[in-house]
Design an enzyme around this catalytic site. Structure first.
Site, PDB file in Angstrom:
ATOM      1  N   LYS A 113       0.832  -1.211   0.000  1.00  0.00           N
ATOM      2  CA  LYS A 113       0.000   0.000   0.000  1.00  0.00           C
ATOM      3  C   LYS A 113       0.868   1.263   0.000  1.00  0.00           C
ATOM      4  O   LYS A 113       0.544   2.253  -0.650  1.00  0.00           O
ATOM      5  CB  LYS A 113      -0.926   0.043   1.228  1.00  0.00           C
ATOM      6  CG  LYS A 113      -1.967  -1.046   1.241  1.00  0.00           C
ATOM      7  CD  LYS A 113      -3.158  -0.681   0.371  1.00  0.00           C
ATOM      8  CE  LYS A 113      -4.158  -1.819   0.388  1.00  0.00           C
ATOM      9  NZ  LYS A 113      -5.089  -1.883  -0.683  1.00  0.00           N
ATOM     10  N   LYS A 195      -4.063 -10.860  -8.348  1.00  0.00           N
ATOM     11  CA  LYS A 195      -5.237 -11.676  -8.012  1.00  0.00           C
ATOM     12  C   LYS A 195      -6.528 -10.964  -8.430  1.00  0.00           C
ATOM     13  O   LYS A 195      -6.523  -9.755  -8.644  1.00  0.00           O
ATOM     14  CB  LYS A 195      -5.238 -11.966  -6.510  1.00  0.00           C
ATOM     15  CG  LYS A 195      -5.188 -10.716  -5.659  1.00  0.00           C
ATOM     16  CD  LYS A 195      -5.312 -11.016  -4.183  1.00  0.00           C
ATOM     17  CE  LYS A 195      -5.474  -9.703  -3.442  1.00  0.00           C
ATOM     18  NZ  LYS A 195      -5.854  -9.801  -2.065  1.00  0.00           N
ATOM     19  N   LYS A 198     -11.623  -6.718  -5.717  1.00  0.00           N
ATOM     20  CA  LYS A 198     -12.884  -5.975  -5.730  1.00  0.00           C
ATOM     21  C   LYS A 198     -12.746  -4.640  -6.445  1.00  0.00           C
ATOM     22  O   LYS A 198     -13.671  -4.149  -7.043  1.00  0.00           O
ATOM     23  CB  LYS A 198     -13.354  -5.717  -4.296  1.00  0.00           C
ATOM     24  CG  LYS A 198     -13.896  -6.960  -3.633  1.00  0.00           C
ATOM     25  CD  LYS A 198     -14.673  -6.602  -2.392  1.00  0.00           C
ATOM     26  CE  LYS A 198     -14.363  -7.572  -1.274  1.00  0.00           C
ATOM     27  NZ  LYS A 198     -13.380  -7.108  -0.320  1.00  0.00           N
TER      28      LYS A 198
HETATM   29  P1  TYM Z   1     -11.180  -9.193   1.455  1.00  0.00           P
HETATM   30  O1  TYM Z   1     -12.416  -8.404   1.602  1.00  0.00           O
HETATM   31  O2  TYM Z   1     -10.096  -8.667   0.593  1.00  0.00           O
HETATM   32  O3  TYM Z   1     -11.516 -10.650   0.938  1.00  0.00           O
HETATM   33  C1  TYM Z   1     -12.508 -11.449   1.558  1.00  0.00           C
HETATM   34  C2  TYM Z   1     -12.092 -12.913   1.500  1.00  0.00           C
HETATM   35  O4  TYM Z   1     -11.870 -13.311   0.146  1.00  0.00           O
HETATM   36  C3  TYM Z   1     -10.556 -13.862   0.006  1.00  0.00           C
HETATM   37  N1  TYM Z   1     -10.015 -13.466  -1.305  1.00  0.00           N
HETATM   38  C4  TYM Z   1      -9.476 -14.314  -2.192  1.00  0.00           C
HETATM   39  N2  TYM Z   1      -9.263 -15.641  -2.147  1.00  0.00           N
HETATM   40  C5  TYM Z   1      -8.709 -16.216  -3.224  1.00  0.00           C
HETATM   41  N3  TYM Z   1      -8.358 -15.535  -4.354  1.00  0.00           N
HETATM   42  C6  TYM Z   1      -8.543 -14.187  -4.447  1.00  0.00           C
HETATM   43  N4  TYM Z   1      -8.237 -13.540  -5.570  1.00  0.00           N
HETATM   44  C7  TYM Z   1      -9.111 -13.518  -3.315  1.00  0.00           C
HETATM   45  N5  TYM Z   1      -9.427 -12.221  -3.063  1.00  0.00           N
HETATM   46  C8  TYM Z   1      -9.976 -12.209  -1.820  1.00  0.00           C
HETATM   47  C9  TYM Z   1      -9.743 -13.273   1.143  1.00  0.00           C
HETATM   48  O5  TYM Z   1      -8.660 -14.113   1.480  1.00  0.00           O
HETATM   49  C10 TYM Z   1     -10.777 -13.186   2.249  1.00  0.00           C
HETATM   50  O6  TYM Z   1     -10.881 -14.419   2.933  1.00  0.00           O
HETATM   51  N6  TYM Z   1      -8.747  -8.270   5.686  1.00  0.00           N
HETATM   52  C11 TYM Z   1      -9.807  -9.063   5.098  1.00  0.00           C
HETATM   53  C12 TYM Z   1     -11.153  -8.873   5.781  1.00  0.00           C
HETATM   54  C13 TYM Z   1     -11.136  -9.151   7.245  1.00  0.00           C
HETATM   55  C14 TYM Z   1     -11.059 -10.419   7.881  1.00  0.00           C
HETATM   56  C15 TYM Z   1     -11.072 -10.132   9.290  1.00  0.00           C
HETATM   57  C16 TYM Z   1     -10.975 -11.731   7.419  1.00  0.00           C
HETATM   58  C17 TYM Z   1     -11.197  -8.179   8.209  1.00  0.00           C
HETATM   59  N7  TYM Z   1     -11.165  -8.773   9.430  1.00  0.00           N
HETATM   60  C18 TYM Z   1     -11.025 -11.160  10.231  1.00  0.00           C
HETATM   61  C19 TYM Z   1     -10.920 -12.749   8.379  1.00  0.00           C
HETATM   62  C20 TYM Z   1     -10.948 -12.466   9.762  1.00  0.00           C
HETATM   63  C21 TYM Z   1      -9.956  -8.640   3.658  1.00  0.00           C
HETATM   64  O7  TYM Z   1      -9.609  -7.563   3.283  1.00  0.00           O
HETATM   65  O8  TYM Z   1     -10.600  -9.549   2.889  1.00  0.00           O
END
Ligand code: TYM
Length: 332
Positions: A113, A195, A198
């Site tokens: 970032k 990857k 969003k």
């Molecule tokens: P986020 O919102 O980026 O993604 C949500 C979930 O989707 C998975 N993910 C992927 N898995 C495989 N391939 C991809 N291209 C891909 N993109 C996203 C992420 O691994 C995630 O499981 N920091 C986290 C949100 C969060 C969280 C937490 C998760 C906040 N607090 C506590 C678990 C426990 C995040 O930004 O996920």
């Protein structure tokens, strides 16, 4: 016997995509009958990038709708917004006292970032893993279903839990990454760069809200190469990604047919993409349609969030009281 506790979250920063589905939501759905599950929309986490306030509610509601449309049952799990649980920022504050700036600065996602958005290196970004740890530890979770990209954050959550327990007394279990098929899932963008995401890589990401024509168009444009020049050649990662998507959405026979073709050097990527596009359309369509219907039913979404917040707060209140007591900030 009490059920094991599970926590996971998804940021409300855009439309959900196949990475979110196969990296996380699919596991949520498989876990909801057997575990005590807390799944939430990480709206506080999304504030690191300063979203327009007028978009926030629709973004949160969409994430809820897309989770439910993917098979998550709000009667079986607590499905809530992070900002509805004030115990989370309270635990975040406590854990911040145990998190060292040096270790936070070394986190690869933070460094990335800093590199990509040098104009917005706020301290919320630096302490992002601490807030994540608070999300997880507030319910004393032992299992956290996440994609591969979140593994380092989980390791930090374990460190903070351990540090708290060592300093103040045993309170938190050390949470572990969980996946049904054991393999870490990472869905790459269809352009072979990074990857699925969003908010970035939009044309190379398949969203659960994409219509049939958009899905077909994106898949037909996916990166390929000349094809293998010798039998059983190793696949480049972008070809592996197409096979992974095929495996996740098509029949076993279809996968075998294309794998054999690849291994025998007579694969036609145009045919592979056409097949994948059709299987993907079949896969995404019911989710998209269900999510669209749900998004029109704001009363239902509000009820889901309210009930989810009540369940989440009940569990969080107990943990925060114990944490206060161990730290010594219970005065009367
Ligand atoms: P986020 O919102 O980026 O993604 C949500 C979930 O989707 C998975 N993910 C992927 N898995 C495989 N391939 C991809 N291209 C891909 N993109 C996203 C992420 O691994 C995630 O499981 N920091 C986290 C949100 C969060 C969280 C937490 C998760 C906040 N607090 C506590 C678990 C426990 C995040 O930004 O996920």
């Amino acid at each position: 016997m009490s059920k094991e506790i599970v926590v996971s979250g998804i940021r409300s920063t855009g439309h959900l995509h196949l990475g979110n589905y196969f990296g996380a939501i699919q596991n949520y759905v498989l876990m909801q009958d057997t575990y005590d599950c807390y799944f939430f929309v990480a709206d506080y986490h999304s504030l690191t990038t300063h979203p327009d306030p007028k978009d926030l509610k629709a973004n949160v509601f969409r994430v809820v709708a897309e989770n439910v449309a993917s098979g998550l049952d709000p009667d079986k799990v607590a499905l809530y917004a992070q900002s509805d649980v004030p115990e989370i920022p309270e635990l975040y504050l406590m854990l911040n006292m145990l998190a060292y700036v040096g270790e936070l600065e070394k986190v690869p996602t933070f460094k990335e970032k800093v590199r990509s958005h040098p104009e917005n290196v706020n301290s919320g970004l630096l302490t992002y893993p601490v807030l994540m740890a608070a999300d997880i530890l507030i319910h004393k979770a032992v299992k956290v279903p996440v994609g591969k990209d979140q593994e380092q954050h989980l390791e930090m959550a374990r460190n903070f839990a351990h540090r708290f327990n060592t300093r103040y007394g045993q309170l938190f279990p050390e949470p572990q990454v969980f996946r049904f098929n054991k393999e870490a899932v990472k869905i790459m963008g269809l352009d072979g760069i990074g990857k699925m995401s969003k908010s970035e890589n939009v044309n190379a990401t398949i969203y659960l809200s994409d219509d049939d024509a958009t899905i077909r168009k994106k898949i037909m444009k996916a990166k390929t190469d000349q094809g293998p020049s010798e039998p059983n050649a190793e696949m480049p990662d972008f070809i592996q990604n197409l096979f992974l998507l095929l495996q996740l959405t098509a029949s076993a026979d279809t996968v075998t047919t294309f794998k054999d073709a690849y291994n025998n050097c007579n694969i036609r990527y145009g045919d592979l993409k056409k097949q994948l596009a059709e299987d993907m359309v079949t896969f995404v369509k019911p989710i998209r349609e269900h999510a669209t219907d749900l998004q029109r039913d704001e009363t239902r979404l509000r009820k889901i969030l309210k009930e989810g917040a009540e369940k989440a707060r009940e569990s969080s209140r107990k943990t925060i009281e114990e944490a206060r007591k161990l730290i010594g900030i219970n005065y009367y």
